[in-house]
Design a protein around this motif. Structure first.
Motif, PDB file in Angstrom:
ATOM      1  N   GLY A 121      13.756  77.967 -24.219  1.00  0.00           N
ATOM      2  CA  GLY A 121      13.950  76.703 -23.519  1.00  0.00           C
ATOM      3  C   GLY A 121      15.338  76.618 -22.941  1.00  0.00           C
ATOM      4  O   GLY A 121      16.275  77.262 -23.406  1.00  0.00           O
ATOM      5  N   ASN A 122      15.504  75.836 -21.884  1.00  0.00           N
ATOM      6  CA  ASN A 122      16.799  75.657 -21.262  1.00  0.00           C
ATOM      7  C   ASN A 122      17.423  74.357 -21.715  1.00  0.00           C
ATOM      8  O   ASN A 122      16.751  73.370 -21.966  1.00  0.00           O
ATOM      9  CB  ASN A 122      16.651  75.625 -19.737  1.00  0.00           C
ATOM     10  CG  ASN A 122      16.168  76.942 -19.194  1.00  0.00           C
ATOM     11  OD1 ASN A 122      16.529  77.995 -19.723  1.00  0.00           O
ATOM     12  ND2 ASN A 122      15.350  76.903 -18.159  1.00  0.00           N
ATOM     13  N   SER A 123      18.732  74.341 -21.797  1.00  0.00           N
ATOM     14  CA  SER A 123      19.426  73.122 -22.139  1.00  0.00           C
ATOM     15  C   SER A 123      19.431  72.209 -20.932  1.00  0.00           C
ATOM     16  O   SER A 123      19.416  72.636 -19.799  1.00  0.00           O
ATOM     17  CB  SER A 123      20.865  73.428 -22.581  1.00  0.00           C
ATOM     18  OG  SER A 123      20.856  74.249 -23.732  1.00  0.00           O
ATOM     19  N   GLY A 124      19.493  70.929 -21.172  1.00  0.00           N
ATOM     20  CA  GLY A 124      19.521  69.994 -20.067  1.00  0.00           C
ATOM     21  C   GLY A 124      19.543  68.587 -20.587  1.00  0.00           C
ATOM     22  O   GLY A 124      19.621  68.349 -21.779  1.00  0.00           O
ATOM     23  N   ASP A 125      19.502  67.614 -19.689  1.00  0.00           N
ATOM     24  CA  ASP A 125      19.499  66.233 -20.106  1.00  0.00           C
ATOM     25  C   ASP A 125      18.216  65.922 -20.849  1.00  0.00           C
ATOM     26  O   ASP A 125      17.168  66.502 -20.610  1.00  0.00           O
ATOM     27  CB  ASP A 125      19.619  65.322 -18.879  1.00  0.00           C
ATOM     28  CG  ASP A 125      20.972  65.470 -18.208  1.00  0.00           C
ATOM     29  OD1 ASP A 125      21.910  65.877 -18.912  1.00  0.00           O
ATOM     30  OD2 ASP A 125      21.066  65.190 -17.001  1.00  0.00           O
ATOM     31  N   TYR A 150      14.826  64.473 -21.750  1.00  0.00           N
ATOM     32  CA  TYR A 150      13.724  63.950 -20.948  1.00  0.00           C
ATOM     33  C   TYR A 150      13.003  62.884 -21.756  1.00  0.00           C
ATOM     34  O   TYR A 150      12.533  63.134 -22.840  1.00  0.00           O
ATOM     35  CB  TYR A 150      12.755  65.081 -20.599  1.00  0.00           C
ATOM     36  CG  TYR A 150      11.423  64.619 -20.085  1.00  0.00           C
ATOM     37  CD1 TYR A 150      11.343  63.636 -19.099  1.00  0.00           C
ATOM     38  CD2 TYR A 150      10.258  65.165 -20.580  1.00  0.00           C
ATOM     39  CE1 TYR A 150      10.119  63.229 -18.621  1.00  0.00           C
ATOM     40  CE2 TYR A 150       9.036  64.744 -20.108  1.00  0.00           C
ATOM     41  CZ  TYR A 150       8.975  63.785 -19.123  1.00  0.00           C
ATOM     42  OH  TYR A 150       7.754  63.377 -18.650  1.00  0.00           O
ATOM     43  N   SER A 176      13.989  68.945 -21.571  1.00  0.00           N
ATOM     44  CA  SER A 176      14.279  69.079 -20.149  1.00  0.00           C
ATOM     45  C   SER A 176      14.070  67.763 -19.419  1.00  0.00           C
ATOM     46  O   SER A 176      13.354  66.872 -19.884  1.00  0.00           O
ATOM     47  CB  SER A 176      13.378  70.147 -19.523  1.00  0.00           C
ATOM     48  OG  SER A 176      13.577  71.399 -20.133  1.00  0.00           O
ATOM     49  N   MET A 177      14.671  67.674 -18.238  1.00  0.00           N
ATOM     50  CA  MET A 177      14.460  66.505 -17.397  1.00  0.00           C
ATOM     51  C   MET A 177      13.043  66.528 -16.836  1.00  0.00           C
ATOM     52  O   MET A 177      12.390  67.576 -16.787  1.00  0.00           O
ATOM     53  CB  MET A 177      15.489  66.489 -16.271  1.00  0.00           C
ATOM     54  CG  MET A 177      16.918  66.340 -16.768  1.00  0.00           C
ATOM     55  SD  MET A 177      18.135  66.303 -15.429  1.00  0.00           S
ATOM     56  CE  MET A 177      17.672  64.775 -14.599  1.00  0.00           C
ATOM     57  N   GLU A 213      12.125  69.012 -14.016  1.00  0.00           N
ATOM     58  CA  GLU A 213      12.089  70.400 -14.472  1.00  0.00           C
ATOM     59  C   GLU A 213      10.789  70.692 -15.216  1.00  0.00           C
ATOM     60  O   GLU A 213      10.182  71.756 -15.045  1.00  0.00           O
ATOM     61  CB  GLU A 213      13.280  70.687 -15.378  1.00  0.00           C
ATOM     62  CG  GLU A 213      13.360  72.130 -15.845  1.00  0.00           C
ATOM     63  CD  GLU A 213      14.550  72.382 -16.750  1.00  0.00           C
ATOM     64  OE1 GLU A 213      14.687  73.533 -17.229  1.00  0.00           O
ATOM     65  OE2 GLU A 213      15.343  71.449 -16.976  1.00  0.00           O
ATOM     66  N   MET A 214      10.347  69.748 -16.040  1.00  0.00           N
ATOM     67  CA  MET A 214       9.093  69.923 -16.766  1.00  0.00           C
ATOM     68  C   MET A 214       7.915  69.973 -15.802  1.00  0.00           C
ATOM     69  O   MET A 214       7.018  70.815 -15.929  1.00  0.00           O
ATOM     70  CB  MET A 214       8.905  68.778 -17.766  1.00  0.00           C
ATOM     71  CG  MET A 214       7.642  68.881 -18.600  1.00  0.00           C
ATOM     72  SD  MET A 214       7.608  70.345 -19.664  1.00  0.00           S
ATOM     73  CE  MET A 214       8.952  69.948 -20.791  1.00  0.00           C
ATOM     74  N   ASN A 230      16.998  72.986 -29.149  1.00  0.00           N
ATOM     75  CA  ASN A 230      16.887  72.841 -27.699  1.00  0.00           C
ATOM     76  C   ASN A 230      16.784  71.374 -27.301  1.00  0.00           C
ATOM     77  O   ASN A 230      16.040  70.613 -27.910  1.00  0.00           O
ATOM     78  CB  ASN A 230      15.647  73.578 -27.180  1.00  0.00           C
ATOM     79  CG  ASN A 230      15.686  75.045 -27.503  1.00  0.00           C
ATOM     80  OD1 ASN A 230      15.323  75.440 -28.596  1.00  0.00           O
ATOM     81  ND2 ASN A 230      16.126  75.848 -26.564  1.00  0.00           N
ATOM     82  N   ARG A 231      17.517  71.017 -26.268  1.00  0.00           N
ATOM     83  CA  ARG A 231      17.408  69.668 -25.739  1.00  0.00           C
ATOM     84  C   ARG A 231      16.226  69.600 -24.769  1.00  0.00           C
ATOM     85  O   ARG A 231      15.935  70.560 -24.060  1.00  0.00           O
ATOM     86  CB  ARG A 231      18.704  69.275 -25.010  1.00  0.00           C
ATOM     87  CG  ARG A 231      19.907  69.160 -25.941  1.00  0.00           C
ATOM     88  CD  ARG A 231      21.175  68.853 -25.157  1.00  0.00           C
ATOM     89  NE  ARG A 231      21.106  67.545 -24.507  1.00  0.00           N
ATOM     90  CZ  ARG A 231      21.474  66.418 -25.089  1.00  0.00           C
ATOM     91  NH1 ARG A 231      21.913  66.424 -26.338  1.00  0.00           N
ATOM     92  NH2 ARG A 231      21.405  65.269 -24.438  1.00  0.00           N
TER      93      ARG A 231
END
Length: 278
Positions: free
Chosen positions: A26-30, A32, A259-260, A263-264, A256-257
């Motif tokens: 998974g990618n880090s991000g704000d 969701y 995703s926005m 992005e999802m 993992n944070r």
């Protein structure tokens, strides 16, 4: 149990001889949809609807005998560990397709595993929420003897009220600006019972369910469950007679944070599903 009983639970244990697929990191991000999920959420959208409605309907309406199961199948050809963990082993797993669903499985325990795994993917798909695609899926994977009764129960379960509660339009489509996500992703499978005419296969899955989009009040969440499928050899292929499910096994939530939303939504559109095989 009756169709649409949304309070049944998932869980269970994966077994040996699993088909394993490496999932992307998974990618880090704000975050969701708000704060990060707790380690064990009470229910995800897929738990409540995406699989439960389908499987409970299958239990109630398609629970018919298929012969006395024998002990689990013995060791398969080859030596364990000879192949890479993600490689398919044994005989050619599938020879054709019925629409988008693989068909033509080998008449052995490996073929039963391949069939059950691909059928779990079909039952957990977003297409199950729309009348036409749902009927196509049910007819493609079930024993013809149980199809008509099963469809009646499922049509009643996928009601306009249910769709509204999920944030969908009454025809099962998402509102404008949102992407509906419903996927069952198999982690592994094992044969519990096997005879020449019937098989019981457990498939350990992670599910994704929710609405990805601006302003969504039902963000995409994940759940872990094990599906148990009773299969029958009908017309030269493995077909579903009945299905049950239980919760887990569920791993500890990672760091993992989430995703926005955009992005999802993009991920669901660009990353296609797999044909699974033993």
């Amino acid at each position: 149990m009756s169709p649409g009983d949304e309070h049944d639970s998932f869980g269970g244990v994966g077994g040996s001889g699993q088909t394993r697929t490496r999932l992307p990191e998974g990618n880090s991000g704000d975050v969701y949809g708000g704060a990060r999920r707790p380690v064990r959420s009470s229910r995800s959208l897929l738990t409540v609807v995406g699989v439960v409605v389908v499987l409970v309907g299958a239990i109630a309406l398609a629970n018919r005998g298929g012969g006395d199961p024998a002990d689990a199948a013995g060791p398969r050809a080859g030596t364990p560990g000879d192949s890479a963990p993600t490689a398919a082993t044994g005989v050619r797993p599938v020879s054709g397709k019925n629409g988008r669903i693989p068909t033509g499985y080998a008449h052995d325990d490996q073929g039963a595993q391949s069939a059950a795994t691909n059928y779990a993917v079909a039952l957990g798909s977003a297409e199950m929420f729309q009348d036409g695609p749902r009927e196509d899926i049910v007819r493609a994977i079930h024993d013809p003897a149980v199809v008509d009764d099963l469809l009646k129960g499922l049509d009643a379960s996928y009601s306009a009220e249910l769709m509204s509660g999920m944030g969908l339009n009454k025809d099962g489509t998402p509102p404008t600006g949102n992407t509906f996500v419903s996927r069952a992703v198999p982690i592994g499978a094992k044969v519990v019972d096997y005879t020449e005419t019937s098989a019981t296969v457990e498939v350990w899955c992670v599910g994704l369910g929710g609405l990805a989009g601006a302003g969504s009040t039902k963000p995409v969440t994940s759940t872990w469950f094990t599906i148990s499928e009773k299969l029958k050899w009908v017309g030269g292929d493995w077909r579903v007679q009945s299905v049950s499910q239980r919760e887990g096994p569920t791993p500890v939530n990672g760091d993992n944070r989430a995703s926005m939303a955009d992005e999802m939504a993009e991920a669901v559109e660009v990353y296609g599903g797999f044909t699974y095989a033993r």
